[in-house]
Design a protein around this motif. Structure first.
Motif, PDB file in Angstrom:
ATOM      1  N   LEU A  51     -68.143 -40.040  28.497  1.00 12.04           N
ATOM      2  CA  LEU A  51     -68.353 -38.615  28.236  1.00 12.04           C
ATOM      3  C   LEU A  51     -67.937 -37.334  29.091  1.00 12.04           C
ATOM      4  O   LEU A  51     -67.232 -36.450  28.747  1.00 12.04           O
ATOM      5  CB  LEU A  51     -69.947 -38.468  28.068  1.00 12.04           C
ATOM      6  N   PRO A  52     -67.959 -37.792  30.403  1.00  6.60           N
ATOM      7  CA  PRO A  52     -67.363 -36.812  31.249  1.00  6.60           C
ATOM      8  C   PRO A  52     -65.811 -36.666  31.224  1.00  6.60           C
ATOM      9  O   PRO A  52     -65.323 -35.583  31.625  1.00  6.60           O
ATOM     10  CB  PRO A  52     -67.927 -37.312  32.669  1.00  6.60           C
ATOM     11  N   LYS A  53     -65.279 -37.522  30.719  1.00  8.23           N
ATOM     12  CA  LYS A  53     -63.724 -37.439  30.525  1.00  8.23           C
ATOM     13  C   LYS A  53     -63.223 -36.874  29.479  1.00  8.23           C
ATOM     14  O   LYS A  53     -62.236 -36.514  29.196  1.00  8.23           O
ATOM     15  CB  LYS A  53     -63.212 -38.906  30.560  1.00  8.23           C
ATOM     16  N   LEU A  54     -64.407 -36.639  28.206  1.00  9.16           N
ATOM     17  CA  LEU A  54     -64.016 -35.891  27.008  1.00  9.16           C
ATOM     18  C   LEU A  54     -63.887 -34.364  27.498  1.00  9.16           C
ATOM     19  O   LEU A  54     -64.730 -33.833  27.863  1.00  9.16           O
ATOM     20  CB  LEU A  54     -64.756 -36.327  26.031  1.00  9.16           C
ATOM     21  N   SER A  55     -62.741 -33.894  26.814  1.00  9.69           N
ATOM     22  CA  SER A  55     -62.732 -32.388  26.899  1.00  9.69           C
ATOM     23  C   SER A  55     -63.545 -31.821  25.894  1.00  9.69           C
ATOM     24  O   SER A  55     -64.153 -30.589  26.130  1.00  9.69           O
ATOM     25  CB  SER A  55     -61.044 -31.979  26.816  1.00  9.69           C
ATOM     26  N   SER A  56     -63.781 -32.151  24.790  1.00  7.62           N
ATOM     27  CA  SER A  56     -64.559 -31.432  23.666  1.00  7.62           C
ATOM     28  C   SER A  56     -65.521 -32.510  23.008  1.00  7.62           C
ATOM     29  O   SER A  56     -65.310 -33.657  22.618  1.00  7.62           O
ATOM     30  CB  SER A  56     -63.633 -30.907  22.357  1.00  7.62           C
ATOM     31  N   LYS A  57     -66.767 -32.110  23.279  1.00  9.87           N
ATOM     32  CA  LYS A  57     -68.043 -33.109  22.882  1.00  9.87           C
ATOM     33  C   LYS A  57     -68.945 -32.344  22.061  1.00  9.87           C
ATOM     34  O   LYS A  57     -69.211 -31.255  22.196  1.00  9.87           O
ATOM     35  CB  LYS A  57     -68.788 -33.529  23.911  1.00  9.87           C
ATOM     36  N   THR A  58     -69.065 -33.124  20.853  1.00  2.83           N
ATOM     37  CA  THR A  58     -69.841 -32.686  19.907  1.00  2.83           C
ATOM     38  C   THR A  58     -70.994 -33.814  19.195  1.00  2.83           C
ATOM     39  O   THR A  58     -70.355 -34.876  18.899  1.00  2.83           O
ATOM     40  CB  THR A  58     -69.312 -31.998  18.526  1.00  2.83           C
ATOM     41  N   ILE A  59     -72.259 -33.587  19.148  1.00  2.00           N
ATOM     42  CA  ILE A  59     -73.178 -34.672  19.042  1.00  2.00           C
ATOM     43  C   ILE A  59     -73.863 -34.250  17.406  1.00  2.00           C
ATOM     44  O   ILE A  59     -74.408 -33.203  17.523  1.00  2.00           O
ATOM     45  CB  ILE A  59     -74.087 -34.750  19.882  1.00  2.00           C
ATOM     46  N   LEU A 113     -74.650 -30.103  17.885  1.00  2.00           N
ATOM     47  CA  LEU A 113     -75.041 -30.239  19.039  1.00  2.00           C
ATOM     48  C   LEU A 113     -73.605 -29.825  20.216  1.00  2.00           C
ATOM     49  O   LEU A 113     -73.050 -31.076  20.201  1.00  2.00           O
ATOM     50  CB  LEU A 113     -75.991 -31.060  19.754  1.00  2.00           C
ATOM     51  N   ASN A 114     -73.235 -28.670  20.417  1.00  2.00           N
ATOM     52  CA  ASN A 114     -71.832 -28.494  21.148  1.00  2.00           C
ATOM     53  C   ASN A 114     -72.236 -28.646  22.469  1.00  2.00           C
ATOM     54  O   ASN A 114     -73.081 -27.946  23.059  1.00  2.00           O
ATOM     55  CB  ASN A 114     -71.524 -27.306  20.938  1.00  2.00           C
ATOM     56  N   LEU A 115     -71.736 -29.646  23.180  1.00  2.00           N
ATOM     57  CA  LEU A 115     -72.040 -29.870  24.743  1.00  2.00           C
ATOM     58  C   LEU A 115     -70.921 -29.394  25.516  1.00  2.00           C
ATOM     59  O   LEU A 115     -70.798 -29.603  26.755  1.00  2.00           O
ATOM     60  CB  LEU A 115     -72.392 -31.236  24.968  1.00  2.00           C
ATOM     61  N   ASP A 116     -69.792 -28.726  24.985  1.00  2.00           N
ATOM     62  CA  ASP A 116     -68.900 -28.341  25.785  1.00  2.00           C
ATOM     63  C   ASP A 116     -69.376 -27.202  26.739  1.00  2.00           C
ATOM     64  O   ASP A 116     -70.195 -26.260  26.400  1.00  2.00           O
ATOM     65  CB  ASP A 116     -67.693 -27.508  24.900  1.00  2.00           C
ATOM     66  N   PRO A 117     -68.846 -27.186  27.907  1.00  2.00           N
ATOM     67  CA  PRO A 117     -69.146 -26.123  28.872  1.00  2.00           C
ATOM     68  C   PRO A 117     -68.760 -24.668  28.521  1.00  2.00           C
ATOM     69  O   PRO A 117     -67.627 -24.593  27.812  1.00  2.00           O
ATOM     70  CB  PRO A 117     -68.436 -26.582  30.051  1.00  2.00           C
ATOM     71  N   PRO A 118     -69.452 -23.781  28.970  1.00  2.00           N
ATOM     72  CA  PRO A 118     -68.866 -22.369  28.417  1.00  2.00           C
ATOM     73  C   PRO A 118     -67.607 -21.911  28.961  1.00  2.00           C
ATOM     74  O   PRO A 118     -67.433 -22.342  30.249  1.00  2.00           O
ATOM     75  CB  PRO A 118     -70.142 -21.501  28.769  1.00  2.00           C
ATOM     76  N   LYS A 119     -66.761 -21.261  28.049  1.00  2.00           N
ATOM     77  CA  LYS A 119     -65.706 -20.974  28.633  1.00  2.00           C
ATOM     78  C   LYS A 119     -65.721 -19.622  29.512  1.00  2.00           C
ATOM     79  O   LYS A 119     -66.507 -18.438  29.113  1.00  2.00           O
ATOM     80  CB  LYS A 119     -64.576 -20.531  27.651  1.00  2.00           C
TER      81      LYS A 119
END
Length: 322
Positions: free
Chosen positions: A295-303, A315-321
């Motif tokens: 998971l830490p290696k993925l740029s875009s993550k959605t659960i 569930l959007n787990l992307d860090p805020p831009k």
């Protein structure tokens, strides 16, 4: 008037009287010159009585029997003497002058390989026994010159011309010195050899250009050989070092791979043992550990909820831009 015969007799008397005084003065001078001798500080005097050895006197004022009954020879025992061969010193100064004219027969000699060499040398010596010097050998100076020339011809005749002209010069001088001293001791001439110096060694004038050309070619050959050896000494050790480095790197790489494979096999065996004990728990732990790495290696993550019935299906787990 005076008698002429009387005057003649008177003049004869005066002449005879003055003649006796003059004769007496001459005899006194001869007595002084033939009996008083001065020996220098570097000399000693050898006294002969009627041609036979009598005594040896030290430096200073000495007296001997006059009128040739005793004779004195002054021997320079404290002075270093020398004999020159193949040349002569014309004038000794800051810049000395030499001449070779008339002395070629002394210096021209045959080497062991039947080549001619023009050898000029100097013998430095001292007189250490004045009695032996005067009486054991007739004309010790000439005898020493003949012995020196004989010794040099013998030593040069045992070596090649290249040895005499180049690397063997010091050895030739040392060998002549030893041989000449041995001959002096054998003849008991009272001489001690201090040093033999090779002044100059050359090929004869008629072949000197050809000999110089041969020497130049030999020197160029030696230069090329030295350059090749220098490059060899630089390249070969470096190549050997690089080969050893490559071998060591390969061995290190192989050891690393073997150790890693051994570690992974050990780790797999340990996991397998845990899996056998609790398969479901082990599967879940492996799954969670795998996701934790991925998971830490993925740029875009959605659960997403599996059924999609949740109030927040995404569930959007992307860090805020920023």
């Amino acid at each position: 008037m005076a008698d002429p015969n009387y005057q003649l007799q008177y003049y004869q008397f005066l002449l005879k009287k003055h003649f006796n005084k003059v004769l007496l003065a001459i005899l006194l001078l001869i007595l002084v010159f033939t009996s008083v001798k001065t020996v220098g500080p570097e000399e000693e005097g050898v006294v002969l009585t009627v041609g036979q050895y009598s005594r040896t006197v030290q430096p200073g004022l000495n007296f001997i029997m006059p009128f040739g009954i005793e004779r004195m020879y002054k021997i320079p025992v404290q002075r270093q003497l020398k004999q020159e061969f193949g040349f002569r010193t014309v004038s000794a100064d800051v810049r000395s002058d030499y001449t070779k004219k008339g002395f070629t027969d002394e210096s021209l000699m045959l080497s062991g390989d039947l080549n001619l060499a023009d050898v000029e040398w100097v013998v430095q010596y001292r007189i250490v026994n004045s009695y032996n010097y005067l009486f054991k050998v007739r004309n010790a100076e000439k005898a020493l010159r003949d012995m020196s020339e004989s010794a040099m011809r013998k030593i040069v005749g045992d070596r090649t011309v290249n040895e005499v002209l180049t690397v063997g010069r010091q050895e030739v001088a040392s060998s002549v010195e030893v041989l000449l001293q041995r001959m002096c001791d054998e003849y008991e001439n009272g001489i001690r050899i201090d040093q033999v110096v090779l002044q100059d060694v050359n090929p004869p004038e008629s072949v000197k250009p050809s000999f110089n050309a041969v020497n130049q070619a030999q020197q160029e050959r030696e230069t090329l050989i030295n350059q090749a050896e220098s490059e060899y000494n630089q390249i070969i050790p470096r190549a050997r070092g690089e080969a050893e480095q490559a071998i060591e790197q390969a061995e290190a790489y192989a050891l690393n791979r073997v150790n890693r494979a051994t570690g992974e096999a050990t780790r797999f065996n340990a996991i397998y043992e845990e899996y056998v004990k609790a398969p479901e728990v082990t599967k879940k732990r492996i799954y969670l550990e795998t996701m934790e790495r991925i998971l830490p290696k993925l740029s875009s993550k959605t659960i997403v909820d599996q059924r999609g019935n949740s109030v927040l299906p995404l569930l959007n787990l992307d860090p805020p831009k920023r």
